[in-house]
Scaffold this motif. Sequence first.
Motif, PDB file in Angstrom:
ATOM      1  N   ALA A   1      -2.772   4.213 -43.388  1.00 35.19           N
ATOM      2  CA  ALA A   1      -1.606   4.134 -44.265  1.00 35.19           C
ATOM      3  C   ALA A   1      -0.318   3.913 -43.472  1.00 35.19           C
ATOM      4  O   ALA A   1      -0.181   4.345 -42.351  1.00 35.19           O
TER       5      ALA A   1
ATOM      6  N   VAL B   1      -1.409  12.400 -48.580  1.00 39.12           N
ATOM      7  CA  VAL B   1      -1.842  11.081 -48.112  1.00 39.12           C
ATOM      8  C   VAL B   1      -2.289  11.117 -46.651  1.00 39.12           C
ATOM      9  O   VAL B   1      -2.997  10.210 -46.195  1.00 39.12           O
TER      10      VAL B   1
ATOM     11  N   PRO C   1      -5.384   9.716 -50.722  1.00 41.18           N
ATOM     12  CA  PRO C   1      -4.992   8.399 -51.220  1.00 41.18           C
ATOM     13  C   PRO C   1      -4.076   7.684 -50.230  1.00 41.18           C
ATOM     14  O   PRO C   1      -3.307   8.329 -49.513  1.00 41.18           O
ATOM     15  N   PRO C   2      -4.131   6.355 -50.186  1.00 43.58           N
ATOM     16  CA  PRO C   2      -3.149   5.629 -49.380  1.00 43.58           C
ATOM     17  C   PRO C   2      -1.725   5.863 -49.862  1.00 43.58           C
ATOM     18  O   PRO C   2      -0.784   5.804 -49.081  1.00 43.58           O
ATOM     19  N   GLY C   3      -1.552   6.123 -51.167  1.00 47.42           N
ATOM     20  CA  GLY C   3      -0.212   6.327 -51.696  1.00 47.42           C
ATOM     21  C   GLY C   3      -0.211   7.239 -52.898  1.00 47.42           C
ATOM     22  O   GLY C   3      -1.244   7.488 -53.527  1.00 47.42           O
ATOM     23  N   VAL C   4       0.979   7.739 -53.224  1.00 47.74           N
ATOM     24  CA  VAL C   4       1.149   8.617 -54.376  1.00 47.74           C
ATOM     25  C   VAL C   4       2.566   8.443 -54.907  1.00 47.74           C
ATOM     26  O   VAL C   4       3.501   8.206 -54.133  1.00 47.74           O
TER      27      VAL C   4
ATOM     28  N   GLY D   1       3.314   7.344 -48.664  1.00 46.85           N
ATOM     29  CA  GLY D   1       2.319   6.325 -48.389  1.00 46.85           C
ATOM     30  C   GLY D   1       2.680   4.994 -49.006  1.00 46.85           C
ATOM     31  O   GLY D   1       3.853   4.676 -49.214  1.00 46.85           O
TER      32      GLY D   1
ATOM     33  N   ILE E   1      -2.149   8.851 -58.028  1.00 42.31           N
ATOM     34  CA  ILE E   1      -2.615   8.537 -56.682  1.00 42.31           C
ATOM     35  C   ILE E   1      -3.513   7.309 -56.771  1.00 42.31           C
ATOM     36  O   ILE E   1      -4.163   7.076 -57.791  1.00 42.31           O
TER      37      ILE E   1
END
Length: 399
Positions: free
Chosen positions: A16, A59, A65-68, A84, A368
């Motif tokens: 990430a 993250v 997760p890669p992002g949120v 992320g 997410i």
Amino acid sequence: MPSRASVRRFRAGLPAAALSVTVLSALLAPAQAVGAGPDPAGGRPSHAGSLQRQLEQLVAQDDGPPGVIAVLTKGKKAQVYTAGVGDIATGRPPHPDDHMRIASIAKAFSGAVALRLVDKKLLSLDATIGDVLPDQPEDWHEVTLRQLLQHTSGLPDFSADPEFLSIIQADPRHVFDSRKLLDFVAGEPLLFRPGTLYEYSNSDNIAVALMAEAVTGRRYEDLLKELVYRPVGLHRTSLPQGYRLPRPFLHGYDVAPPAAPEDVSELIGTSGVWASGGIVSTPKELGAFIRAYGGPTLLSKKTRQEQLTFRPGDSSEPAGPGTNAAGLAIFQYTTRCGVLYGHTGNTPGYTQLAATSPDGTRSLTFSINTQTSKSNKPALLARLRTVQENFACALLKDH
């Protein structure tokens, strides 16, 4: 092409870049503050730094997760937190106007359609499948709309049917006739006597949409526009049939270390989930919807009282923050800081929460871009629910 492993993880429900907090307030409300929003003294809220760190920690997990993106809305002010990336390829952060799959929060939309038709006296909560959909299996005829909306119907879940799953695994983008999804389980008896038990089933909301179509003579997609999108002011929310997402979108990923995250945003067509999980929306519009649906503005007082009659202990899928209880296409989340009404969802690439204060003035959307549930990375789900509850407390506090 999507990996077989990511396809197997489907259940309709199916490194990430640097971490950042976005400055997006002007996009959400004219009077809104920069970043996480000001406190009365002119600085950031005292909880803002803690909330941001929690997203960053989420993250940073190997299976995270890669992002949120989390959006807390209080009246006309929104606080947007991200960590992320929303797209690994470009490093672009998540954005509140990004399209995304809302998974089973689509069930709240079918609930909104059905309950608005109840208000219009075109449907009754005691109407049965036999009354409205007489061509459905006779064994199902005594199931009521109320039981479908509260997942106490006993209908077998079409999305767990071996034939359905084999089609998805062979062709994730297979185009189903959405109005015939219940045919996969038409030969099966009810799982239990209607009204006696709770079991979350994707079949329930397919039946709800079919009942709405039957009593109005109109397509479910058109009913969504008339009864939900227009009254709430939703312009970026839709129910597509294919696998494409409108641009820009929050990319969803299958995260299975040590493999690199796999982009599964457009892995599966939505015709196979339809009213149970096919809607595409944005964090901003999801917040507007849940404030209307979970608050007092969209339904009559009488119908809302029925909507908010909860079964203690019955949870959404995945479970939301705090202690869960099931209403009619809505759940009660009792956190240590108070009560929220909302819904969750998960599907390949996405796990979603949308919740509102009972008065409809405050909302939390928490998205997410990977999937987690009680059967898919349960440890990640436990961490996620902890963070969600902390955000819920920030939402419910006066400052």
